[in-house]
Write a protein that holds these residues in place. Structure first.
Motif, PDB file in Angstrom:
ATOM      1  N   TYR A 185      -5.003  -3.364  -7.701  1.00 50.08           N
ATOM      2  CA  TYR A 185      -6.241  -3.102  -6.956  1.00 50.08           C
ATOM      3  C   TYR A 185      -7.433  -3.054  -7.876  1.00 50.08           C
ATOM      4  O   TYR A 185      -8.503  -3.576  -7.595  1.00 50.08           O
ATOM      5  CB  TYR A 185      -6.101  -1.791  -6.181  1.00 50.08           C
ATOM      6  N   LYS A 186      -7.242  -2.415  -9.052  1.00 51.22           N
ATOM      7  CA  LYS A 186      -8.387  -2.210  -9.949  1.00 51.22           C
ATOM      8  C   LYS A 186      -8.807  -3.527 -10.583  1.00 51.22           C
ATOM      9  O   LYS A 186      -9.990  -3.850 -10.642  1.00 51.22           O
ATOM     10  CB  LYS A 186      -7.965  -1.212 -11.031  1.00 51.22           C
ATOM     11  N   GLN A 209       0.820  -1.195   0.000  1.00 49.57           N
ATOM     12  CA  GLN A 209       0.000   0.000   0.000  1.00 49.57           C
ATOM     13  C   GLN A 209       0.852   1.241   0.000  1.00 49.57           C
ATOM     14  O   GLN A 209       1.966   1.284   0.530  1.00 49.57           O
ATOM     15  CB  GLN A 209      -0.917   0.034   1.229  1.00 49.57           C
ATOM     16  N   ARG A 210       0.276   2.301  -0.584  1.00 51.69           N
ATOM     17  CA  ARG A 210       0.988   3.568  -0.652  1.00 51.69           C
ATOM     18  C   ARG A 210       1.067   4.169   0.733  1.00 51.69           C
ATOM     19  O   ARG A 210       0.069   4.289   1.419  1.00 51.69           O
ATOM     20  CB  ARG A 210       0.214   4.508  -1.569  1.00 51.69           C
ATOM     21  N   GLY A 211       2.245   4.541   1.135  1.00 54.37           N
ATOM     22  CA  GLY A 211       2.427   5.149   2.450  1.00 54.37           C
ATOM     23  C   GLY A 211       2.958   4.189   3.487  1.00 54.37           C
ATOM     24  O   GLY A 211       3.394   4.612   4.550  1.00 54.37           O
ATOM     25  N   THR A 212       2.953   2.876   3.213  1.00 52.46           N
ATOM     26  CA  THR A 212       3.519   1.935   4.176  1.00 52.46           C
ATOM     27  C   THR A 212       4.994   1.734   3.869  1.00 52.46           C
ATOM     28  O   THR A 212       5.469   2.041   2.780  1.00 52.46           O
ATOM     29  CB  THR A 212       2.824   0.563   4.082  1.00 52.46           C
ATOM     30  N   ASN A 213       5.689   1.175   4.849  1.00 51.27           N
ATOM     31  CA  ASN A 213       7.093   0.815   4.632  1.00 51.27           C
ATOM     32  C   ASN A 213       7.172  -0.368   3.697  1.00 51.27           C
ATOM     33  O   ASN A 213       6.160  -0.891   3.243  1.00 51.27           O
ATOM     34  CB  ASN A 213       7.736   0.432   5.967  1.00 51.27           C
ATOM     35  N   VAL A 264      12.257 -22.051   2.282  1.00 51.93           N
ATOM     36  CA  VAL A 264      11.790 -20.690   2.537  1.00 51.93           C
ATOM     37  C   VAL A 264      12.497 -19.755   1.575  1.00 51.93           C
ATOM     38  O   VAL A 264      13.609 -20.015   1.111  1.00 51.93           O
ATOM     39  CB  VAL A 264      12.037 -20.290   4.009  1.00 51.93           C
ATOM     40  N   HIS A 265      11.794 -18.659   1.245  1.00 49.64           N
ATOM     41  CA  HIS A 265      12.364 -17.627   0.383  1.00 49.64           C
ATOM     42  C   HIS A 265      11.628 -16.344   0.684  1.00 49.64           C
ATOM     43  O   HIS A 265      10.474 -16.378   1.119  1.00 49.64           O
ATOM     44  CB  HIS A 265      12.171 -17.998  -1.087  1.00 49.64           C
ATOM     45  N   MET A 266      12.282 -15.211   0.494  1.00 52.89           N
ATOM     46  CA  MET A 266      11.587 -13.953   0.724  1.00 52.89           C
ATOM     47  C   MET A 266      12.165 -12.857  -0.163  1.00 52.89           C
ATOM     48  O   MET A 266      13.316 -12.943  -0.600  1.00 52.89           O
ATOM     49  CB  MET A 266      11.638 -13.553   2.200  1.00 52.89           C
ATOM     50  N   TRP A 267      11.350 -11.839  -0.447  1.00 53.53           N
ATOM     51  CA  TRP A 267      11.817 -10.642  -1.132  1.00 53.53           C
ATOM     52  C   TRP A 267      11.015  -9.464  -0.587  1.00 53.53           C
ATOM     53  O   TRP A 267      10.091  -9.639   0.189  1.00 53.53           O
ATOM     54  CB  TRP A 267      11.666 -10.771  -2.655  1.00 53.53           C
ATOM     55  N   ARG A 268      11.396  -8.265  -1.023  1.00 52.96           N
ATOM     56  CA  ARG A 268      10.728  -7.077  -0.490  1.00 52.96           C
ATOM     57  C   ARG A 268      10.126  -6.281  -1.626  1.00 52.96           C
ATOM     58  O   ARG A 268      10.612  -6.330  -2.770  1.00 52.96           O
ATOM     59  CB  ARG A 268      11.750  -6.224   0.271  1.00 52.96           C
ATOM     60  N   GLU A 269       9.103  -5.540  -1.289  1.00 52.04           N
ATOM     61  CA  GLU A 269       8.487  -4.667  -2.289  1.00 52.04           C
ATOM     62  C   GLU A 269       7.973  -3.401  -1.636  1.00 52.04           C
ATOM     63  O   GLU A 269       7.627  -3.391  -0.469  1.00 52.04           O
ATOM     64  CB  GLU A 269       7.309  -5.382  -2.968  1.00 52.04           C
ATOM     65  N   VAL A 270       7.919  -2.372  -2.463  1.00 48.14           N
ATOM     66  CA  VAL A 270       7.439  -1.069  -2.006  1.00 48.14           C
ATOM     67  C   VAL A 270       6.428  -0.590  -3.045  1.00 48.14           C
ATOM     68  O   VAL A 270       6.465  -1.004  -4.204  1.00 48.14           O
ATOM     69  CB  VAL A 270       8.657  -0.118  -1.861  1.00 48.14           C
ATOM     70  N   TRP A 271       5.511   0.300  -2.652  1.00 43.85           N
ATOM     71  CA  TRP A 271       4.502   0.814  -3.588  1.00 43.85           C
ATOM     72  C   TRP A 271       5.184   1.390  -4.811  1.00 43.85           C
ATOM     73  O   TRP A 271       6.196   2.089  -4.742  1.00 43.85           O
ATOM     74  CB  TRP A 271       3.666   1.885  -2.891  1.00 43.85           C
ATOM     75  N   PRO A 324      -6.203   1.949  -1.089  1.00 49.88           N
ATOM     76  CA  PRO A 324      -6.040   2.811   0.083  1.00 49.88           C
ATOM     77  C   PRO A 324      -4.740   3.594  -0.012  1.00 49.88           C
ATOM     78  O   PRO A 324      -3.784   3.179  -0.659  1.00 49.88           O
ATOM     79  CB  PRO A 324      -5.976   1.803   1.241  1.00 49.88           C
ATOM     80  N   LYS A 325      -4.757   4.738   0.642  1.00 48.04           N
ATOM     81  CA  LYS A 325      -3.528   5.517   0.720  1.00 48.04           C
ATOM     82  C   LYS A 325      -3.319   5.835   2.183  1.00 48.04           C
ATOM     83  O   LYS A 325      -4.189   6.396   2.837  1.00 48.04           O
ATOM     84  CB  LYS A 325      -3.659   6.796  -0.097  1.00 48.04           C
TER      85      LYS A 325
END
Lengths: 188, 412
Positions: free
Chosen positions: B382-383, B316-320, B367-374, B391-392
């Motif tokens: 969302y659409k 989401q926009r505005g989250t870390n 196990v595996h992981m990665w990160r993402e940002v808006w 949400p913002k």
């Protein structure tokens, strides 16, 4: 590997770049004539040719090539290493197995002795004090000189024989001791 | 100390060092695997006094460029090497005799009506160890397992024969000892996935995730480029545009028998905001139970989107930044798990789910992981997929302490 593989040009580190810094000398002037001028020149214009290993070994660009000459194939090196360790493991296992077999034989023998004769079994189980002196020895020691007493006390059963001569390349200076006789330790 | 820039560690370096003067004089059969086609890759130009430059890059051997093993040195060049091969061969033959004897003993033990289970297990363990030891010293076996695993290859399919115990063992040792598992565990612990998602994770299989590369805008518009799936290093940042389609999952499993696993993809607690409770929740992106995996199962893993469909990550926009974790949990038996509806995905509890279905984290898994940002690709998710308003998020507006006094004269 031989030292020649990592040979420098023979000069100490500070003087290595000497050939390149003759721009500060006049024509005909040999740089090694005046050591004072040399020192001053060296401190004014330090060597900046970075193609040799640093003195303390923090940077060694020559090692890769030296290793390549010494070990032509990493695969062969690893194979030899593994084979050698395998060989050593076989020897170790053989020795351990032999030791285990001897121990088991001894244990079996002691078990049978216990069943056959308990007095002998107890005698066999007694720990022997290697420094113990029998009565006969104590009597004999009373009439001995000091060096002889010391010799008796130091000869412990099971210890390395003191008289054993280490093989040398050349014969002794004083010739062969033909009159030497082994010291007889009085036994029980 | 060693000035070998960009050189792989010694144990990996099966790059054949070609002829030094002595070797060239002694033999004509110089290394044949990797010198000729790689001549253009030589990074160091040969100098006046040296015969040949040191090759510091590994030869590009993989399934796409397969190569046969050849002896690194010809017979007679290095007598120690020939003796070593003899010793290894003798030892291998002795061990193979032991293997056949033990196999016979196990078969006889199994035939007896009341066989001792513990003794049988001990014998089977010993058989496995003997099988591995009889082959592990051969240079051709080690070379085969060490090559074909280059990082440049996108699908990482090993050229080792996974039905053989020794190849499985060597690949597992590589995975554990040569840095891949360490990197994964470092990222898992540093990004705090371990205390947040599960109390501890001890992977027993190598799980690799491939997402499409970002298509550059500078390319020709006329050409339709095929999506190239690229390996994702654990912990790196990806764009939401890359993760719209489900990833290709590649596994290297070290057990020959087939076992069932459950795939879980989650956005862990502390990442997905829950406005009603003013806290964060775990979001379930993907769930696929009863995946059969063994060391000879196909790679990439097929049929992963048949249970709970993959919903792409939508930070989401505005989250870390959000940490997206994929877990591959081993199952004891076939499970029947209900599909999780779209609206039920926000309140997913991993620990409760595992306890409910008897999934034990101590047995192993992946196990595996990665990160993402808006980014600009999230509104599309969302659409089109979630079909809700985007949400913002931001901070609550601060009360203006001096609102009453603004504009008024202070010194009257």
């Amino acid at each position: 590997m031989s030292v020649s593989v990592l040979k420098s040009n023979g000069l100490p580190f500070q003087l290595r770049g000497l050939g390149a810094r003759l721009y500060s000398t006049r024509k005909g002037e040999v740089s090694s004539s005046d050591p004072q001028k040399d020192i001053i020149r060296r401190h004014l214009y330090p060597p900046n040719i970075r193609n040799k290993a640093s003195p303390t070994g923090t940077w060694r660009p020559d090692v890769a090539r030296a290793l390549q000459r010494a070990i032509p194939s990493v695969q062969a090196h690893e194979t030899i290493e593994r084979a050698w360790l395998l060989h050593q493991r076989h020897l170790r296992k053989k020795r351990d197995a032999e030791l285990q077999r001897k121990f088991n034989c001894m244990r079996q023998a002691m078990q049978e002795l216990e069943e056959i004769d308990s007095r002998l079994f107890r005698e066999a189980n007694k720990q022997e004090d290697p420094r113990a002196r029998s009565l006969a020895e104590v009597e004999a020691m009373k009439s001995m000189s000091e060096p002889e007493k010391r010799a008796v006390e130091s000869r412990v059963r099971g210890l390395f024989p003191r008289e054993l001569r280490i093989p040398t390349d050349t014969p002794p200076k004083n010739g062969w001791p033909n009159e030497w006789r082994a010291f007889q330790r009085p036994l029980a | 100390m060693l000035a070998l820039r960009r050189v792989q560690p010694w144990a990996l370096g099966f790059a054949q060092r070609s002829a030094t003067k002595q070797v060239a004089l002694a033999s004509t059969a110089v290394d044949t695997d990797g010198s000729h086609s790689q001549s253009s890759d030589e990074p160091v130009a040969p100098q006046k006094h040296q015969s040949r430059a040191i090759r510091t890059r590994r030869p590009r051997i993989s399934l796409q460029h397969p190569r046969e093993w050849n002896r690194p040195l010809a017979f007679g060049v290095l007598p120690a090497f020939d003796e070593a091969l003899k010793v290894i061969k003798e030892d291998s033959m002795a061990l193979k005799d032991e293997v056949t004897a033990l196999e016979g003993a196990i078969a006889r033990e199994k035939e007896t009506p009341q066989h001792d289970q513990h003794a049988l297990r001990v014998m089977e363990d010993k058989l496995r160890i003997l099988e591995v030891q009889s082959e592990i010293n051969f240079p051709q076996v080690r070379w085969k397992c060490a090559n074909g695993m280059g990082k440049q290859v996108p699908d990482w399919t090993p050229s080792a024969d996974m039905s053989k115990a020794v190849d499985r063992h060597l690949l597992e040792q590589r995975w554990r000892k040569e840095g891949a598992l360490d990197l994964l565990m470092e990222r898992i612990h540093q990004m705090k996935v371990v205390p947040d998602v599960l109390p501890d994770i001890h992977p027993s299989l190598d799980l690799r995730v491939n997402f499409p590369k970002i298509k550059s805008n500078a390319g020709l518009q006329a050409t339709v480029s095929k999506t190239v799936y690229e390996y994702v290093e654990p912990g790196v940042f990806l764009l939401p545009e890359q993760t719209v389609e489900p990833p290709k999952i590649y596994t290297t499993v070290f057990h020959p028998e087939e076992r069932l696993y459950t795939l879980l993809m989650i956005d862990p607690v502390t990442d997905f905001p829950d406005e009603t409770n003013k806290t964060f929740q775990t979001y379930l992106h993907w769930l696929q139970p009863n995946i059969p995996l063994s060391s000879v199962s196909p790679s990439p893993v097929p049929n992963l989107n048949t249970h709970t469909a993959y919903i792409p990550p939508h930070p989401q926009r505005g989250t870390n930044y959000h940490r997206y974790t994929i877990l591959l949990l081993p199952q004891h038996s076939r499970l029947s798990i209900h599909m999780v509806a779209k609206d039920k995905r926000t309140c997913f509890d991993v620990r409760a789910f595992m306890e409910k279905h008897g999934l034990d984290k101590n047995v192993g898994g992946g196990v595996h992981m990665w990160r993402e940002v808006w980014s600009e690709g999230v509104p599309a998710v969302y659409k089109e997929i979630l079909k809700t308003a985007e949400p913002k998020f931001g901070r609550m507006p601060k009360a203006d302490r001096y609102g009453d006094f603004r504009g008024k004269k202070r010194y009257v």
